[in-house]
Each structure stands twice: as C-alpha cells, then as structure tokens.
Design a protein around this motif. Structure first.
Motif, PDB file in Angstrom:
ATOM      1  N   LEU A 112     -30.966 -18.793  70.956  1.00 30.70           N
ATOM      2  CA  LEU A 112     -30.671 -19.195  69.577  1.00 30.70           C
ATOM      3  C   LEU A 112     -30.204 -20.642  69.521  1.00 30.70           C
ATOM      4  O   LEU A 112     -30.665 -21.435  68.676  1.00 30.70           O
ATOM      5  CB  LEU A 112     -29.607 -18.272  68.982  1.00 30.70           C
ATOM      6  N   ALA A 113     -29.300 -21.011  70.421  1.00 30.76           N
ATOM      7  CA  ALA A 113     -28.804 -22.400  70.456  1.00 30.76           C
ATOM      8  C   ALA A 113     -29.934 -23.372  70.781  1.00 30.76           C
ATOM      9  O   ALA A 113     -30.048 -24.445  70.166  1.00 30.76           O
ATOM     10  CB  ALA A 113     -27.674 -22.514  71.482  1.00 30.76           C
ATOM     11  N   GLU A 144     -35.411 -27.412  67.014  1.00 33.41           N
ATOM     12  CA  GLU A 144     -35.961 -27.608  65.673  1.00 33.41           C
ATOM     13  C   GLU A 144     -35.313 -28.797  64.967  1.00 33.41           C
ATOM     14  O   GLU A 144     -35.970 -29.498  64.183  1.00 33.41           O
ATOM     15  CB  GLU A 144     -35.773 -26.331  64.839  1.00 33.41           C
ATOM     16  N   CYS A 145     -34.023 -29.011  65.214  1.00 35.89           N
ATOM     17  CA  CYS A 145     -33.308 -30.099  64.531  1.00 35.89           C
ATOM     18  C   CYS A 145     -33.165 -31.346  65.396  1.00 35.89           C
ATOM     19  O   CYS A 145     -32.512 -32.315  64.971  1.00 35.89           O
ATOM     20  CB  CYS A 145     -31.916 -29.611  64.115  1.00 35.89           C
ATOM     21  N   LEU A 183     -27.354 -21.498  54.024  1.00 33.89           N
ATOM     22  CA  LEU A 183     -27.762 -20.133  54.351  1.00 33.89           C
ATOM     23  C   LEU A 183     -28.602 -19.570  53.223  1.00 33.89           C
ATOM     24  O   LEU A 183     -28.474 -19.964  52.068  1.00 33.89           O
ATOM     25  CB  LEU A 183     -26.532 -19.243  54.578  1.00 33.89           C
ATOM     26  N   THR A 184     -29.446 -18.644  53.572  1.00 35.37           N
ATOM     27  CA  THR A 184     -30.299 -17.991  52.593  1.00 35.37           C
ATOM     28  C   THR A 184     -30.429 -16.531  52.948  1.00 35.37           C
ATOM     29  O   THR A 184     -30.159 -16.120  54.089  1.00 35.37           O
ATOM     30  CB  THR A 184     -31.697 -18.645  52.552  1.00 35.37           C
ATOM     31  N   VAL A 244     -33.488 -13.567  67.210  1.00 34.86           N
ATOM     32  CA  VAL A 244     -33.341 -15.025  67.102  1.00 34.86           C
ATOM     33  C   VAL A 244     -34.140 -15.571  65.926  1.00 34.86           C
ATOM     34  O   VAL A 244     -33.646 -16.394  65.140  1.00 34.86           O
ATOM     35  CB  VAL A 244     -33.776 -15.700  68.420  1.00 34.86           C
ATOM     36  N   SER A 245     -35.372 -15.106  65.771  1.00 32.08           N
ATOM     37  CA  SER A 245     -36.200 -15.588  64.657  1.00 32.08           C
ATOM     38  C   SER A 245     -35.640 -15.134  63.314  1.00 32.08           C
ATOM     39  O   SER A 245     -35.714 -15.875  62.319  1.00 32.08           O
ATOM     40  CB  SER A 245     -37.639 -15.089  64.820  1.00 32.08           C
ATOM     41  N   THR A 246     -35.052 -13.935  63.258  1.00 27.36           N
ATOM     42  CA  THR A 246     -34.457 -13.450  62.010  1.00 27.36           C
ATOM     43  C   THR A 246     -33.244 -14.290  61.621  1.00 27.36           C
ATOM     44  O   THR A 246     -33.063 -14.641  60.452  1.00 27.36           O
ATOM     45  CB  THR A 246     -34.048 -11.976  62.147  1.00 27.36           C
ATOM     46  N   ILE A 247     -32.415 -14.625  62.602  1.00 29.45           N
ATOM     47  CA  ILE A 247     -31.243 -15.468  62.328  1.00 29.45           C
ATOM     48  C   ILE A 247     -31.689 -16.860  61.887  1.00 29.45           C
ATOM     49  O   ILE A 247     -31.132 -17.441  60.949  1.00 29.45           O
ATOM     50  CB  ILE A 247     -30.336 -15.540  63.568  1.00 29.45           C
ATOM     51  N   TRP A 248     -32.697 -17.397  62.554  1.00 30.69           N
ATOM     52  CA  TRP A 248     -33.207 -18.711  62.164  1.00 30.69           C
ATOM     53  C   TRP A 248     -33.753 -18.677  60.738  1.00 30.69           C
ATOM     54  O   TRP A 248     -33.578 -19.636  59.974  1.00 30.69           O
ATOM     55  CB  TRP A 248     -34.275 -19.168  63.139  1.00 30.69           C
TER      56      TRP A 248
END
Length: 261
Positions: A114-115, A121-122, A34-35, A50-54
């Motif tokens: 979000l999921a 991405e992963c 986390l950052t 969603v983009s903020t959480i990512w």
C-alpha cells in the motif's frame, strides 16, 4: 428439509468464520482527500485490499503533504466499538472533514504494498516512524508507523498514545494537509491459534482423564453458539412457512350460482 437446514447452518458457520478473520481499514483527513467506493462488497478479499483502499482516496490525494499509514496488527472492527482504548483515534476521526472505512478485509492488508503504491502513484517518498523532515515538498511523504501487536487493554492504550504522538508529528509537518490510513497487517488470532492448540481447547490437565469430556474441553465457542442461535431462528421461520404452504388446499368443487326463481 434436513438438507435445506444443513445448508443454512453451513452457510451461517462460514459467514461467522469469514467475519472473524478480518481486519478494518479506517481513513480520515482534514481535507477532501477521501471518497466513498460505491458497490463495495461486504468482505473485501485480501488480494483486492490495496486497490480498494487506493480507490477510497480521492484524485487529489497527491496534493497532500503527508499520507500517514498506521499498522496495528491483530485488530478487529469490533474492538474499536467495544473498547475504550482508542480515545485518540476516535477523536481524530470525529474532528476530520472527511472519513471513510473498509470494514471487513479478509486476513490482512499488505501495508508495504500500500505504501509503495501511494508513493509510486504520487511520485513521493516513504519514511518509517515519525522521522518527518520539515520543508515544502511537491510530492507527498508516505509515513508508515508500525505498532506492536496488542493483546490486552493496556497495550492498546499505549499504542493509542503512540498514534496520538505520531499524528501530532504529522500535523507539525503538514498542518492540516494530510490523510491517515489506519489498518492491520495481520488478523486477530483466536485463542486456539495463539496457543497453537487444537480446536478443542484444554480446560483440565492431561492426568485428569476420568473427568467428563465437557469438564476437560471447551467444545463450543461464542461464534458457534451465535451460529446455532441464528440457525434455529431461520429454520423455525422456514419450517412455519413451508408448513403453511403445504397446508394450502384447493376446493374439490365449486358451488354454482344460485338459480333465480
């Protein structure tokens, strides 16, 4: 002066409503996954949630075995500080190596988006519930737990126990190589919304028409009282300041230097 006071009152009322219809997003991990997002606005718009959480996840998040997303509908940030129904969640966050949060997100977080974003991405997979399979996977598993809407303390405590069991399942699968995202897919509704009534909440049966209006209706809510209290304080300070400023007078004439004998 009246226009200025009305503008202050309107702004405060809007701020109260804006914070009331928000949901939090709490994140924690036993690793540095986390950052902190610098320059984050106070209330994050729903479209940017969603983009903020990512952005709050580190670049190494895809190295995690499990990214757990917990959806608790109808939760507000104040509930976490005022209620004792989040014992397990608070303990997990306390024991975490890294933790961060997005305190105020407008309306809700689209948990499915979000999921899907994390899985895409992963290059991982999505599972729902605690159906985690053992084995070493190069890509993380995005595990989504959807909790029922909790409207009282007992329901929140039951959901907290489900979260505890879910995270224990995650730990059995991933040991300490995981991250947790706890958020809400819907904001807490006010009593008037839940009962689908008007803003004026009924306190007496319709037959009692002869009773005074304040006996039949609840005209003020705690949010309205808080808005008025803050507005009165601000208006009083501004009024005193303007009174002092308008009371400043420059001298009509200046005395000359005294003559030397």
């Amino acid at each position: 002066m009246k226009i200025y006071a009305a503008a202050i009152l309107s702004s405060l009322a809007s701020a109260v409503v804006a914070f009331e219809n928000t949901v939090p997003c709490l994140m924690w991990s036993p690793k540095d996954y986390l950052t902190h997002v610098a320059g984050q606005q106070f209330v994050v718009e729903n479209e940017a949630a969603v983009s903020t959480i990512w952005s709050s996840l580190s670049s190494d998040i895809c190295d995690a075995n499990v990214v757990a997303i917990i959806d608790q509908p109808g939760i507000h940030l104040n509930d976490l500080s005022r209620s004792d129904s989040f014992t397990a969640i608070k303990q997990y966050r306390k024991d975490a190596v890294t933790r961060t949060e997005v305190e105020y997100i407008a309306d809700h977080v689209n948990v499915n988006n979000l999921a899907n974003l994390i899985a895409q991405e992963c290059e991982g997979s999505i599972v729902y519930g605690d159906h985690l399979s053992n084995g070493d996977n190069e890509a993380p598993t995005v595990a989504v737990l959807s909790l029922p809407n909790a409207e009282d303390t007992d329901a929140l405590q039951q959901n907290d126990a489900k979260v505890d069991a879910f995270i224990q399942s995650v730990q059995e699968h991933a040991t300490d190589n995981y991250a947790v995202i706890y958020t809400s897919s819907s904001a807490k509704k006010s009593p008037s919304h839940m009962r689908k009534r008007s803003v004026l909440q009924r306190r007496a049966p319709p037959a009692e028409k002869s009773r005074p209006i304040f006996a039949k209706y609840q005209l003020f809510s705690p949010a309205v009282f808080m808005t008025f209290a803050i507005a009165f304080i601000v208006i009083a300070i501004v009024s005193v300041g303007l009174t002092w400023l308008t009371g400043i007078q420059t001298p009509i004439r200046f005395e000359g230097k005294p003559k030397k004998n």
